[in-house]
Design a protein around this motif. Structure first.
Motif, PDB file in Angstrom:
ATOM      1  N   HIS A  36     -32.016  38.354  66.709  1.00 36.64           N
ATOM      2  CA  HIS A  36     -31.925  39.029  65.540  1.00 36.64           C
ATOM      3  C   HIS A  36     -31.397  38.383  64.247  1.00 36.64           C
ATOM      4  O   HIS A  36     -30.573  38.924  63.397  1.00 36.64           O
ATOM      5  N   LEU A  37     -31.928  37.107  64.179  1.00 40.94           N
ATOM      6  CA  LEU A  37     -31.460  36.333  62.972  1.00 40.94           C
ATOM      7  C   LEU A  37     -32.551  36.372  61.947  1.00 40.94           C
ATOM      8  O   LEU A  37     -33.674  36.212  62.356  1.00 40.94           O
ATOM      9  N   ALA A  38     -32.392  36.697  60.501  1.00 39.86           N
ATOM     10  CA  ALA A  38     -33.457  36.649  59.607  1.00 39.86           C
ATOM     11  C   ALA A  38     -33.827  35.066  59.291  1.00 39.86           C
ATOM     12  O   ALA A  38     -33.289  34.324  59.875  1.00 39.86           O
ATOM     13  N   ASP A  39     -34.605  34.905  58.371  1.00 43.01           N
ATOM     14  CA  ASP A  39     -34.973  33.590  57.875  1.00 43.01           C
ATOM     15  C   ASP A  39     -35.515  33.672  56.686  1.00 43.01           C
ATOM     16  O   ASP A  39     -35.838  34.912  55.879  1.00 43.01           O
ATOM     17  N   GLY A  40     -35.570  32.637  55.821  1.00 38.35           N
ATOM     18  CA  GLY A  40     -36.294  32.476  54.373  1.00 38.35           C
ATOM     19  C   GLY A  40     -37.609  32.348  54.425  1.00 38.35           C
ATOM     20  O   GLY A  40     -38.127  31.972  55.382  1.00 38.35           O
ATOM     21  N   GLY A  41     -38.299  32.380  53.253  1.00 39.05           N
ATOM     22  CA  GLY A  41     -39.798  31.679  53.135  1.00 39.05           C
ATOM     23  C   GLY A  41     -40.672  32.978  53.836  1.00 39.05           C
ATOM     24  O   GLY A  41     -40.385  34.095  53.992  1.00 39.05           O
ATOM     25  N   ILE A  42     -41.966  32.451  54.100  1.00 42.49           N
ATOM     26  CA  ILE A  42     -42.742  33.065  54.669  1.00 42.49           C
ATOM     27  C   ILE A  42     -42.600  33.610  56.221  1.00 42.49           C
ATOM     28  O   ILE A  42     -42.645  34.832  56.633  1.00 42.49           O
ATOM     29  N   SER A  43     -41.705  32.822  56.820  1.00 41.31           N
ATOM     30  CA  SER A  43     -41.237  33.380  58.173  1.00 41.31           C
ATOM     31  C   SER A  43     -40.322  34.296  57.948  1.00 41.31           C
ATOM     32  O   SER A  43     -40.333  35.301  59.064  1.00 41.31           O
ATOM     33  N   GLY A  44     -39.576  34.429  57.073  1.00 39.26           N
ATOM     34  CA  GLY A  44     -38.509  35.540  57.008  1.00 39.26           C
ATOM     35  C   GLY A  44     -39.327  37.011  56.663  1.00 39.26           C
ATOM     36  O   GLY A  44     -39.141  37.905  57.066  1.00 39.26           O
ATOM     37  N   ILE A  45     -40.620  36.694  55.830  1.00 41.63           N
ATOM     38  CA  ILE A  45     -41.432  37.853  55.299  1.00 41.63           C
ATOM     39  C   ILE A  45     -42.191  38.470  56.930  1.00 41.63           C
ATOM     40  O   ILE A  45     -42.083  39.555  56.997  1.00 41.63           O
ATOM     41  N   THR A  46     -42.339  37.360  57.608  1.00 42.60           N
ATOM     42  CA  THR A  46     -43.188  37.974  59.005  1.00 42.60           C
ATOM     43  C   THR A  46     -42.138  38.501  59.861  1.00 42.60           C
ATOM     44  O   THR A  46     -42.501  39.537  60.619  1.00 42.60           O
ATOM     45  N   LEU A  47     -40.707  38.284  59.818  1.00 41.68           N
ATOM     46  CA  LEU A  47     -39.811  38.851  60.507  1.00 41.68           C
ATOM     47  C   LEU A  47     -39.733  40.396  60.216  1.00 41.68           C
ATOM     48  O   LEU A  47     -39.492  41.076  60.616  1.00 41.68           O
ATOM     49  N   ILE A  48     -39.730  40.531  58.706  1.00 42.46           N
ATOM     50  CA  ILE A  48     -39.497  41.812  58.280  1.00 42.46           C
ATOM     51  C   ILE A  48     -40.584  42.651  58.607  1.00 42.46           C
ATOM     52  O   ILE A  48     -40.608  43.766  58.846  1.00 42.46           O
ATOM     53  N   PHE A  49     -41.681  42.131  58.542  1.00 43.97           N
ATOM     54  CA  PHE A  49     -43.006  43.080  58.891  1.00 43.97           C
ATOM     55  C   PHE A  49     -43.129  43.388  60.459  1.00 43.97           C
ATOM     56  O   PHE A  49     -43.362  44.352  60.843  1.00 43.97           O
TER      57      PHE A  49
END
Length: 297
Positions: A36-49
């Motif tokens: 359950h770690l977030a990320d930046g960039g597009i990878s971060g957006i994919t994790l939000i979705f």
């Protein structure tokens, strides 16, 4: 360069970009998502979705990058565009694969270990990707467009995009997990910088001494390092001088200083950090002692 050589270089690029994408995807699935770690960039957006709408990151990576590639293709150049499309597809493919391969690394719920492992693994993959000219598109394209039309430096745009994405990520992770995400992000950035700078760090020395010939001979004889003699001129006296330029590994720096002091204790020495050194003695095997394979350049 012959056509055959050019083709082989591109093949190596594609292979290494593929390995980099596989490593990045592995890190995202096994460490970030699992802990359950977030990320930046597009990878971060994919994790939000993924967290809010249950969309597979393998799919959202393609869906988000496709319009960005259409908008920004004219600013990438042909090679960059090909590498970006390839990198995006490979990242999406490996995200799909790693989510279906039963690989679990038990870190006993230790979020610090998880953030360190994610930073090292993901940073290594991303650094390898960038080192061979690849990219996975995303926020890089947005940053290039902002630089082109608004004059905003790419680094500044990327930073603010990451900040916004990480703040939005708080809708599905708590502050504790966000703190460990920041640790992950720091390690990730450091590893990427290290991978891009090169593993074969070295020290460059510029030596000004009247005993340049004796110093040069000892460096070549004792260290088996190549030496360049540069013609210079004294700024005050305007007398012609010879300057020595040599690149050595960090552990050889002390030995070079001993050689210089032995011949000229008053020599002027400037030591420069060399972020990357490629060639014989650094990325290749050092020649056997006693073989004078280096010459004056």
């Amino acid at each position: 360069m012959s056509p055959v050589q050019d083709e082989s270089v591109k093949l190596i690029d594609f292979i290494m970009i593929g390995i980099g994408c596989a490593t990045m995807a592995f890190s995202l699935v096994v460490f970030n998502i699992a802990n359950h770690l977030a990320d930046g960039g597009i990878s971060g957006i994919t994790l939000i979705f993924r967290a809010l709408f249950h969309i597979d990151p393998a799919l959202s990576t393609i869906l988000i990058n496709a319009p960005l590639l259409l908008i920004g293709w004219r600013y990438l150049g042909n090679q960059s565009l090909i590498y970006t499309i390839y990198g995006t597809i490979m990242l999406s493919l490996f995200l799909w694969i790693w989510q279906r391969v039963p690989i679990q690394i038990d870190l006993h719920g230790d979020l610090l270990l998880a953030s360190l492992a994610a930073g090292v693994t993901g940073g290594s993959g991303s650094g390898l990707l960038y080192r061979y000219g690849g990219t996975t598109g995303g926020t890089d394209i947005v940053a290039r467009i902002m630089e082109r039309f608004r004059g905003v430096p790419m680094g500044q745009t990327l930073l603010w995009l990451d900040v916004v994405i990480l703040l939005i990520s708080l809708v599905y992770i708590d502050v504790r997990h966000m703190a460990y995400t920041l640790i992950y992000s720091y390690i990730f950035a450091r590893i990427v910088n290290f991978m891009q700078a090169g593993a074969y760090a070295a020290r460059g020395l510029i030596i000004v001494s009247n005993q340049y010939q004796a110093i040069t001979n000892d460096i070549m004889d004792q260290l088996e390092r190549g030496v360049s003699l540069i013609s210079g001129e004294g700024g005050y006296s305007h007398h012609p001088r010879k300057m020595i330029y040599v690149v050595v590994s960090p552990h050889e720096l002390h030995q070079v200083r001993q050689i210089i002091n032995r011949h000229d204790a008053h020599a002027f020495v400037s030591v420069i950090s060399v972020t990357e050194a490629a060639g014989e003695g650094f990325s290749f095997e050092i020649p056997q002692r006693g073989l004078r394979r280096f010459i004056h350049r």
